[in-house]
Write a protein that holds these residues in place. Structure first.
Motif, PDB file in Angstrom:
ATOM      1  N   LEU A   2       0.825  -1.216   0.000  1.00  0.00           N
ATOM      2  CA  LEU A   2       0.000   0.000   0.000  1.00  0.00           C
ATOM      3  C   LEU A   2       0.855   1.260   0.000  1.00  0.00           C
ATOM      4  O   LEU A   2       0.491   2.252  -0.627  1.00  0.00           O
ATOM      5  CB  LEU A   2      -0.944   0.016   1.195  1.00  0.00           C
ATOM      6  CG  LEU A   2      -2.056  -1.016   1.183  1.00  0.00           C
ATOM      7  CD1 LEU A   2      -2.961  -0.804   2.383  1.00  0.00           C
ATOM      8  CD2 LEU A   2      -2.845  -0.979  -0.099  1.00  0.00           C
ATOM      9  N   THR A  19      -3.341  -4.389  -5.296  1.00  0.00           N
ATOM     10  CA  THR A  19      -3.743  -3.419  -4.274  1.00  0.00           C
ATOM     11  C   THR A  19      -5.015  -3.876  -3.577  1.00  0.00           C
ATOM     12  O   THR A  19      -5.140  -3.792  -2.355  1.00  0.00           O
ATOM     13  CB  THR A  19      -3.951  -2.032  -4.901  1.00  0.00           C
ATOM     14  OG1 THR A  19      -2.765  -1.648  -5.599  1.00  0.00           O
ATOM     15  CG2 THR A  19      -4.272  -0.993  -3.853  1.00  0.00           C
ATOM     16  N   ARG A  20      -5.952  -4.390  -4.336  1.00  0.00           N
ATOM     17  CA  ARG A  20      -7.198  -4.903  -3.750  1.00  0.00           C
ATOM     18  C   ARG A  20      -6.898  -6.052  -2.780  1.00  0.00           C
ATOM     19  O   ARG A  20      -7.455  -6.127  -1.688  1.00  0.00           O
ATOM     20  CB  ARG A  20      -8.149  -5.361  -4.845  1.00  0.00           C
ATOM     21  CG  ARG A  20      -9.523  -5.777  -4.312  1.00  0.00           C
ATOM     22  CD  ARG A  20     -10.427  -6.270  -5.428  1.00  0.00           C
ATOM     23  NE  ARG A  20     -10.695  -5.263  -6.424  1.00  0.00           N
ATOM     24  CZ  ARG A  20     -11.731  -4.442  -6.392  1.00  0.00           C
ATOM     25  NH1 ARG A  20     -12.609  -4.501  -5.417  1.00  0.00           N
ATOM     26  NH2 ARG A  20     -11.914  -3.550  -7.345  1.00  0.00           N
ATOM     27  N   LEU A  23      -5.493  -4.770   0.499  1.00  0.00           N
ATOM     28  CA  LEU A  23      -6.560  -4.234   1.349  1.00  0.00           C
ATOM     29  C   LEU A  23      -7.367  -5.357   1.992  1.00  0.00           C
ATOM     30  O   LEU A  23      -7.746  -5.271   3.163  1.00  0.00           O
ATOM     31  CB  LEU A  23      -7.469  -3.314   0.530  1.00  0.00           C
ATOM     32  CG  LEU A  23      -6.824  -2.005   0.061  1.00  0.00           C
ATOM     33  CD1 LEU A  23      -7.724  -1.300  -0.937  1.00  0.00           C
ATOM     34  CD2 LEU A  23      -6.496  -1.112   1.235  1.00  0.00           C
ATOM     35  N   ARG A  24      -7.631  -6.417   1.246  1.00  0.00           N
ATOM     36  CA  ARG A  24      -8.380  -7.553   1.811  1.00  0.00           C
ATOM     37  C   ARG A  24      -7.593  -8.258   2.915  1.00  0.00           C
ATOM     38  O   ARG A  24      -8.168  -8.729   3.893  1.00  0.00           O
ATOM     39  CB  ARG A  24      -8.751  -8.544   0.720  1.00  0.00           C
ATOM     40  CG  ARG A  24      -9.863  -8.052  -0.157  1.00  0.00           C
ATOM     41  CD  ARG A  24     -10.243  -9.110  -1.178  1.00  0.00           C
ATOM     42  NE  ARG A  24     -11.222  -8.592  -2.084  1.00  0.00           N
ATOM     43  CZ  ARG A  24     -12.518  -8.861  -1.997  1.00  0.00           C
ATOM     44  NH1 ARG A  24     -12.968  -9.637  -1.050  1.00  0.00           N
ATOM     45  NH2 ARG A  24     -13.352  -8.341  -2.869  1.00  0.00           N
ATOM     46  N   ARG A  27      -8.002  -6.319   6.151  1.00  0.00           N
ATOM     47  CA  ARG A  27      -9.370  -6.222   6.689  1.00  0.00           C
ATOM     48  C   ARG A  27      -9.557  -6.882   8.059  1.00  0.00           C
ATOM     49  O   ARG A  27     -10.137  -6.273   8.946  1.00  0.00           O
ATOM     50  CB  ARG A  27     -10.371  -6.774   5.660  1.00  0.00           C
ATOM     51  CG  ARG A  27     -11.811  -6.780   6.122  1.00  0.00           C
ATOM     52  CD  ARG A  27     -12.286  -5.359   6.406  1.00  0.00           C
ATOM     53  NE  ARG A  27     -13.618  -5.349   6.948  1.00  0.00           N
ATOM     54  CZ  ARG A  27     -13.917  -5.273   8.237  1.00  0.00           C
ATOM     55  NH1 ARG A  27     -12.969  -5.204   9.131  1.00  0.00           N
ATOM     56  NH2 ARG A  27     -15.164  -5.243   8.630  1.00  0.00           N
ATOM     57  N   ARG A  33     -14.109  -1.204   7.964  1.00  0.00           N
ATOM     58  CA  ARG A  33     -13.477  -0.864   6.694  1.00  0.00           C
ATOM     59  C   ARG A  33     -13.398   0.628   6.436  1.00  0.00           C
ATOM     60  O   ARG A  33     -13.169   1.063   5.321  1.00  0.00           O
ATOM     61  CB  ARG A  33     -14.184  -1.566   5.547  1.00  0.00           C
ATOM     62  CG  ARG A  33     -15.680  -1.472   5.621  1.00  0.00           C
ATOM     63  CD  ARG A  33     -16.330  -2.253   4.555  1.00  0.00           C
ATOM     64  NE  ARG A  33     -16.716  -1.291   3.526  1.00  0.00           N
ATOM     65  CZ  ARG A  33     -17.241  -1.599   2.372  1.00  0.00           C
ATOM     66  NH1 ARG A  33     -17.470  -2.827   2.078  1.00  0.00           N
ATOM     67  NH2 ARG A  33     -17.563  -0.681   1.507  1.00  0.00           N
ATOM     68  N   LEU A  36     -10.126   1.491   4.663  1.00  0.00           N
ATOM     69  CA  LEU A  36      -9.783   0.751   3.455  1.00  0.00           C
ATOM     70  C   LEU A  36     -10.501   1.308   2.222  1.00  0.00           C
ATOM     71  O   LEU A  36      -9.904   1.466   1.164  1.00  0.00           O
ATOM     72  CB  LEU A  36     -10.097  -0.736   3.635  1.00  0.00           C
ATOM     73  CG  LEU A  36      -9.389  -1.399   4.827  1.00  0.00           C
ATOM     74  CD1 LEU A  36      -9.819  -2.839   4.948  1.00  0.00           C
ATOM     75  CD2 LEU A  36      -7.891  -1.277   4.714  1.00  0.00           C
ATOM     76  N   PHE A  39      -8.987   4.602   1.058  1.00  0.00           N
ATOM     77  CA  PHE A  39      -7.724   4.401   0.345  1.00  0.00           C
ATOM     78  C   PHE A  39      -7.995   4.093  -1.121  1.00  0.00           C
ATOM     79  O   PHE A  39      -7.405   4.684  -2.019  1.00  0.00           O
ATOM     80  CB  PHE A  39      -6.898   3.273   0.971  1.00  0.00           C
ATOM     81  CG  PHE A  39      -5.604   3.042   0.238  1.00  0.00           C
ATOM     82  CD1 PHE A  39      -4.473   3.722   0.620  1.00  0.00           C
ATOM     83  CD2 PHE A  39      -5.529   2.178  -0.835  1.00  0.00           C
ATOM     84  CE1 PHE A  39      -3.276   3.542  -0.063  1.00  0.00           C
ATOM     85  CE2 PHE A  39      -4.349   1.987  -1.529  1.00  0.00           C
ATOM     86  CZ  PHE A  39      -3.216   2.673  -1.138  1.00  0.00           C
ATOM     87  N   TRP A  40      -8.900   3.149  -1.370  1.00  0.00           N
ATOM     88  CA  TRP A  40      -9.211   2.752  -2.743  1.00  0.00           C
ATOM     89  C   TRP A  40      -9.794   3.933  -3.528  1.00  0.00           C
ATOM     90  O   TRP A  40      -9.392   4.202  -4.654  1.00  0.00           O
ATOM     91  CB  TRP A  40     -10.183   1.572  -2.729  1.00  0.00           C
ATOM     92  CG  TRP A  40     -10.451   1.025  -4.090  1.00  0.00           C
ATOM     93  CD1 TRP A  40     -11.504   1.332  -4.902  1.00  0.00           C
ATOM     94  CD2 TRP A  40      -9.660   0.092  -4.811  1.00  0.00           C
ATOM     95  NE1 TRP A  40     -11.420   0.632  -6.077  1.00  0.00           N
ATOM     96  CE2 TRP A  40     -10.287  -0.135  -6.045  1.00  0.00           C
ATOM     97  CE3 TRP A  40      -8.473  -0.591  -4.533  1.00  0.00           C
ATOM     98  CZ2 TRP A  40      -9.779  -1.004  -6.999  1.00  0.00           C
ATOM     99  CZ3 TRP A  40      -7.973  -1.462  -5.484  1.00  0.00           C
ATOM    100  CH2 TRP A  40      -8.622  -1.656  -6.702  1.00  0.00           C
ATOM    101  N   ILE A  61      -4.175   4.154   7.960  1.00  0.00           N
ATOM    102  CA  ILE A  61      -4.235   2.700   8.119  1.00  0.00           C
ATOM    103  C   ILE A  61      -3.079   2.224   9.001  1.00  0.00           C
ATOM    104  O   ILE A  61      -3.275   1.446   9.938  1.00  0.00           O
ATOM    105  CB  ILE A  61      -4.211   1.987   6.744  1.00  0.00           C
ATOM    106  CG1 ILE A  61      -5.525   2.249   6.004  1.00  0.00           C
ATOM    107  CG2 ILE A  61      -3.967   0.490   6.905  1.00  0.00           C
ATOM    108  CD1 ILE A  61      -5.511   1.814   4.541  1.00  0.00           C
TER     109      ILE A  61
END
Length: 77
Positions: A2, A19-20, A23-24, A27, A33, A36, A39-40, A61
């Motif tokens: 990240l 990137t996804r 983030l997962r 979590r 969230r 998260l 950020f996206w 984060i």
């Protein structure tokens, strides 16, 4: 992952599967969230801002994870 993505977001699209996935992975370690998703979203719209919202969201984060007692390579102290 990240940190790298947040720094590259001003020059290129970082909203990619890697990137996804990062983030997962985070979590389960965050109470919700709330950090998260921003950020996206910030990474999607950042274009051309060298120290933009994605970097700030990444710092939030990291701060939340450090406050929860999780060791972080990128601690901001």
């Amino acid at each position: 992952m990240l940190d790298d993505a947040s720094r590259r977001a001003c020059d290129e699209d970082v909203c990619v599967p890697a990137t996804r996935l990062a983030l997962r992975v985070l979590r389960p370690y965050l109470p919700d969230r709330e950090l998260l998703v921003p950020f996206w979203t910030a990474a999607e719209i950042e274009g051309g801002k060298p120290h933009g919202p994605a970097l700030q969201a990444m710092r939030w984060i990291v701060t939340k994870l450090v406050d929860a007692g999780h060791p972080m390579w990128a601690e901001f102290r």
